[in-house]
Design a protein around this motif. Structure first.
Motif, mmCIF file in Angstrom:
data_model
loop_
_atom_site.group_PDB
_atom_site.id
_atom_site.type_symbol
_atom_site.label_atom_id
_atom_site.label_comp_id
_atom_site.label_asym_id
_atom_site.label_seq_id
_atom_site.Cartn_x
_atom_site.Cartn_y
_atom_site.Cartn_z
ATOM 1 N N ILE A 260 9.713 12.911 -5.468
ATOM 2 C CA ILE A 260 8.502 12.119 -5.243
ATOM 3 C C ILE A 260 8.816 10.640 -5.453
ATOM 4 O O ILE A 260 9.678 10.276 -6.253
ATOM 5 N N ILE A 261 8.113 9.820 -4.687
ATOM 6 C CA ILE A 261 8.220 8.363 -4.829
ATOM 7 C C ILE A 261 6.830 7.804 -5.101
ATOM 8 O O ILE A 261 5.889 8.051 -4.332
ATOM 9 N N ILE A 262 6.707 7.068 -6.194
ATOM 10 C CA ILE A 262 5.483 6.345 -6.532
ATOM 11 C C ILE A 262 5.836 4.871 -6.509
ATOM 12 O O ILE A 262 6.861 4.463 -7.079
ATOM 13 N N HIS A 280 4.543 8.941 -2.019
ATOM 14 C CA HIS A 280 3.472 9.901 -2.286
ATOM 15 C C HIS A 280 2.239 9.232 -2.881
ATOM 16 O O HIS A 280 1.145 9.799 -2.825
ATOM 17 N N ALA A 281 2.403 8.059 -3.449
ATOM 18 C CA ALA A 281 1.276 7.325 -4.004
ATOM 19 C C ALA A 281 1.647 5.855 -4.109
ATOM 20 O O ALA A 281 2.815 5.507 -4.305
ATOM 21 N N GLY A 314 -8.195 -5.978 -10.903
ATOM 22 C CA GLY A 314 -8.391 -4.607 -10.446
ATOM 23 C C GLY A 314 -7.191 -4.005 -9.728
ATOM 24 O O GLY A 314 -6.202 -4.679 -9.426
ATOM 25 N N LEU A 315 -7.301 -2.703 -9.445
ATOM 26 C CA LEU A 315 -6.221 -1.933 -8.829
ATOM 27 C C LEU A 315 -6.782 -1.038 -7.726
ATOM 28 O O LEU A 315 -7.946 -0.636 -7.774
ATOM 29 N N ASP A 316 -5.951 -0.722 -6.756
ATOM 30 C CA ASP A 316 -6.291 0.229 -5.700
ATOM 31 C C ASP A 316 -5.256 1.351 -5.721
ATOM 32 O O ASP A 316 -4.051 1.087 -5.609
ATOM 33 N N VAL A 317 -5.718 2.594 -5.862
ATOM 34 C CA VAL A 317 -4.813 3.741 -5.948
ATOM 35 C C VAL A 317 -4.931 4.574 -4.672
ATOM 36 O O VAL A 317 -6.029 4.964 -4.267
ATOM 37 N N CYS A 318 -3.787 4.848 -4.046
ATOM 38 C CA CYS A 318 -3.740 5.696 -2.862
ATOM 39 C C CYS A 318 -2.834 6.891 -3.153
ATOM 40 O O CYS A 318 -1.745 6.727 -3.700
ATOM 41 N N ASN A 319 -3.287 8.084 -2.776
ATOM 42 C CA ASN A 319 -2.421 9.256 -2.847
ATOM 43 C C ASN A 319 -2.729 10.176 -1.673
ATOM 44 O O ASN A 319 -3.614 9.884 -0.865
ATOM 45 N N GLU A 320 -2.002 11.259 -1.586
ATOM 46 C CA GLU A 320 -2.135 12.123 -0.413
ATOM 47 C C GLU A 320 -3.505 12.776 -0.331
ATOM 48 O O GLU A 320 -4.027 13.013 0.765
ATOM 49 N N PHE A 325 -7.640 3.040 0.173
ATOM 50 C CA PHE A 325 -7.286 1.726 0.698
ATOM 51 C C PHE A 325 -6.138 1.801 1.697
ATOM 52 O O PHE A 325 -6.080 1.026 2.668
ATOM 53 N N CYS A 326 -5.213 2.740 1.506
ATOM 54 C CA CYS A 326 -4.008 2.804 2.337
ATOM 55 C C CYS A 326 -4.256 3.442 3.690
ATOM 56 O O CYS A 326 -3.377 3.408 4.571
#
Length: 329
Positions: A260-262, A280-281, A314-320, A325-326
Motif C-alpha cells: 500500500i502507498i499512502i 491507496h490514500a 484543515g485537511l482533505d482525506v481521500c481513500n478508495e 476531494f480526489c
C-alpha cells in the motif's frame, strides 16, 4: 550556499520589492522553502488572489524563496535580506527550523514575524506571532489511520521524509508513529501493533522529486515483501512520469493491496495518481488557503490585533472507499 539560487532569489526580490516601492506599497513577504516545489506554487496563487482582490490596499503580497528546496542556507539569506531592506511583516516556511530561528533571534526584527506551512521548533516559537497552516501531527495521524485500515495487522513500512530539520515533516512522522504504535513519543516502529520500519528507512528526499522517486524504486527492489510505503510529503508524485514508472514496477502488488502507498498532499498530479490506482490514500493540505489568508493575518499583526495561535487550515482525506476531494480535482 548555492550561488545560483541566491542570485535567482535576489533578482526576484529586487524586481518585486522595487515595484512595490514605486507604488508606495508596503510589503507583506511570504518566504517558502523553494520555488521548485509545486506545493508552494499553490501558496503563490493564494497570494496573487489576495492581490487581485485588494488592489487598493496599501500593502502588496510578495512570494519568494530560494530556487531550490535543498538550499536551506539560501532561504535564511533571503529572509535576512528582506528584513534588512525592510518589509512590513514576514511569513516564513522554514526548511531548516533551527537555523532559521537562530538567525531571526540574532536579527531581532521589529516587524511581525509569523510562520506558514512549517513552524519553528517548540523552543523557538516565541520568535513568531503565530503559525498558519496544517496541523502536521494530525496529518500524520490521518495517514496512519489510512494505513491501519488497509493493513489491520500492521506490516513492514518505510517512511519517506523531507529535510532532516523540517519541523512540519517531523511532526507528521511523529503523528504516524504514535498512532500506528498506540504509544506516544515513539522514535521508530519496532513491532508495535505489528508495524516495523525496515532497515534503511526513513529516507530523506531533501524535497527533491527525482531523489524521492529513486528512493522509492530502490526500496521496492531491495524489499520485495514491503507492506507499506508512506510518502509523508508528496515529493515523488510531483514528478508524475517518474512516479508512474516507479509504480508500474509494483502495480500488481498495489492492486492486490499486498503493498500500500499512502501519500501526503492532493495537488492535481497526485489526485490523478490516486485515480490511476498508484496510491491507496491521499491526505491533503490546503496551501492555496495558506497563501490567501497570510496577508490578512500579517496586517492584523501589524495593527496590533489579537491573532489566534495556531491558525490551522484543515485537511482533505481521500481513500478508495471515499474518494472525496480526489474524485474530481
Amino acid at each position: 550556499m548555492r550561488i545560483t539560487s541566491l542570485l535567482a532569489a535576489a533578482a526576484l526580490l529586487a524586481v518585486t520589492v522595487g515595484a512595490g516601492q514605486a507604488q508606495d506599497k508596503k510589503t507583506l513577504a511570504i518566504v517558502v522553502k523553494g520555488l521548485d516545489n509545486p506545493f508552494f506554487e499553490q501558496i503563490n496563487l493564494g497570494c496573487q488572489k489576495w492581490m487581485s482582490e485588494n488592489k487598493d490596499s496599501e500593502y502588496q503580497c510578495l512570494y519568494t524563496g530560494p530556487a531550490s528546496s535543498a538550499d536551506e542556507a539560501g532561504e535564511v539569506q533571503i529572509v535576512d535580506d528582506l528584513l534588512t531592506k525592510g518589509v512590513a511583516a514576514i511569513a516564513i516556511s522554514p526548511s531548516n527550523a533551527p537555523a532559521m530561528a537562530n538567525r531571526i533571534r540574532q536579527i531581532a526584527p521589529t516587524v511581525p514575524v509569523m510562520t506558514i506551512d512549517a513552524d519553528f521548533l517548540e523552543k523557538d516559537r516565541d520568535l513568531r506571532a503565530t503559525y498558519l497552516g496544517t496541523d502536521n501531527y494530525l496529518m500524520g495521524v490521518k495517514m496512519a489511520e489510512q494505513a491501519m485500515a488497509l493493513k489491520p495487522d500492521g506490516g513492514t513500512v518505510c517512511l519517506q521524509l523531507g529535510n532532516v530539520a523540517a519541523d512540519n515533516i517531523n511532526a507528521r512522522a511523529q503523528g504516524f508513529r504514535d498512532t500506528a504504535s498506540g504509544e506516544k513519543g515513539i522514535e521508530r516502529l519496532t513491532g508495535q501493533n505489528g508495524w516495523t520500519e525496515i532497515d534503511g528507512c526513513p529516507v530523506f528526499t531533501n524535497d527533491q522529486a527525482d531523489l524521492a522517486n529513486q528512493q522509492m524504486a530502490d526500496t521496492f527492489t531491495a524489499n520485495p515483501d514491503l507492506d507499506a510505503f508512506i510518502l509523508i510529503g508528496g515529493w515523488a508524485q510531483f514528478a508524475p512520469q517518474a512516479y508512474a514508472q516507479v509504480t508500474d514496477q509494483v502495480m500488481d502488488k498495489l492492486k492486490s493491496r499486498d503493498l500500500i502507498i499512502i501519500a501526503g498532499d492532493t495537488l492535481p498530479p497526485q489526485t490523478q495518481a490516486f485515480r490511476d490506482g498508484r496510491s491507496h490514500a491521499q491526505v491533503g493540505q490546503r496551501p492555496f488557503e495558506m497563501g490567501y489568508r497570510a496577508p490578512d493575518v500579517m496586517i492584523q499583526l501589524i495593527n496590533g490585533e489579537k491573532v489566534d495561535d495556531p491558525l490551522y487550515t484543515g485537511l482533505d482525506v481521500c481513500n478508495e472507499e471515499d474518494p472525496g476531494f480526489c474524485a474530481n480535482n
